[in-house]
Design an enzyme around this catalytic site. Structure first.
Site, short mmCIF file in Angstrom:
data_model
loop_
_atom_site.label_atom_id
_atom_site.label_comp_id
_atom_site.label_asym_id
_atom_site.label_seq_id
_atom_site.Cartn_x
_atom_site.Cartn_y
_atom_site.Cartn_z
N GLY A 177 -11.51 -4.29 4.80
CA GLY A 177 -12.01 -3.30 3.86
C GLY A 177 -10.99 -2.27 3.42
O GLY A 177 -11.37 -1.23 2.88
N GLN A 178 -9.71 -2.54 3.63
CA GLN A 178 -8.70 -1.58 3.15
C GLN A 178 -8.67 -1.62 1.62
O GLN A 178 -8.46 -2.68 1.03
CB GLN A 178 -7.31 -1.91 3.70
CG GLN A 178 -6.27 -0.88 3.24
CD GLN A 178 -4.87 -1.13 3.82
OE1 GLN A 178 -4.64 -2.10 4.53
NE2 GLN A 178 -3.95 -0.24 3.49
N HIS B 205 -3.68 4.65 6.36
CA HIS B 205 -4.52 5.83 6.57
C HIS B 205 -5.43 5.62 7.77
O HIS B 205 -5.96 4.54 7.98
CB HIS B 205 -5.33 6.19 5.33
CG HIS B 205 -6.09 5.04 4.72
ND1 HIS B 205 -5.49 4.06 3.97
CD2 HIS B 205 -7.41 4.73 4.76
CE1 HIS B 205 -6.40 3.19 3.56
NE2 HIS B 205 -7.58 3.57 4.03
N HIS C 161 -8.90 6.85 9.47
CA HIS C 161 -10.17 7.54 9.26
C HIS C 161 -10.54 8.25 10.56
O HIS C 161 -10.58 7.62 11.63
CB HIS C 161 -11.29 6.56 8.95
CG HIS C 161 -11.14 5.78 7.67
ND1 HIS C 161 -11.86 6.07 6.53
CD2 HIS C 161 -10.38 4.70 7.36
CE1 HIS C 161 -11.54 5.20 5.57
NE2 HIS C 161 -10.65 4.36 6.05
#
Ligand code: AMP
Length: 116
Positions: free
Chosen positions: A95-96, A102, A104
């Site tokens: 789901g990038q 980054h 989360h």
């Protein structure tokens, strides 16, 4: 390392607004625009790394800095003891959606396991 432009690089340059939470020489942290939890912060390296796939031994310090920053923010924002989750989506199947590494940082509700 990628030199390509992307959304998060524009955010770091101030070309796209963001709700900054923290910044130092190595990392930038800001609120996710579509929070998946009461606290949802993105912590990104300033180095132009597309994803975890690009990390080498040379990036160990900056990779560690993402986690150290998450732990610091958890203490400062008051959820270190109640709990929080750190997620790094890597690649399409995970789901990038933004091609800049980054982390989360999620907190403020009961988080389910396994994730969807
Ligand atoms: P990922 O799906 O792991 O690549 O995460 C990308 C994250 O960036 C998602 O959680 C989005 O909600 C978030 N996002 C997208 N655009 C913005 C923006 N302009 N400001 C803050 N967060 C954003």
């Amino acid at each position: 390392m990628s030199q390509n432009d992307n959304l998060f690089k524009k955010i770091m340059r101030g070309e796209i607004p963001s709700a900054k939470v923290y910044e130092d020489d190595d990392v930038y942290a800001f609120k996710d625009i579509a929070p998946a939890a009461p606290t949802h912060i993105l912590i990104i390296p300033k180095a132009p790394l597309d994803s975890l796939n690009e990390l080498t031994d040379n990036d160990a310090a900056v990779a560690g800095k993402l986690l150290v920053t998450a732990a610091k923010l958890a203490k400062e924002l008051g959820f270190a003891d109640t709990g929080y989750r750190c997620v790094i989506n890597t690649g399409a199947q995970a789901g990038q959606t933004v091609p800049h590494l980054h982390l989360h940082l999620l907190a403020g509700r009961d988080l389910q396991w396994p994730p969807g």
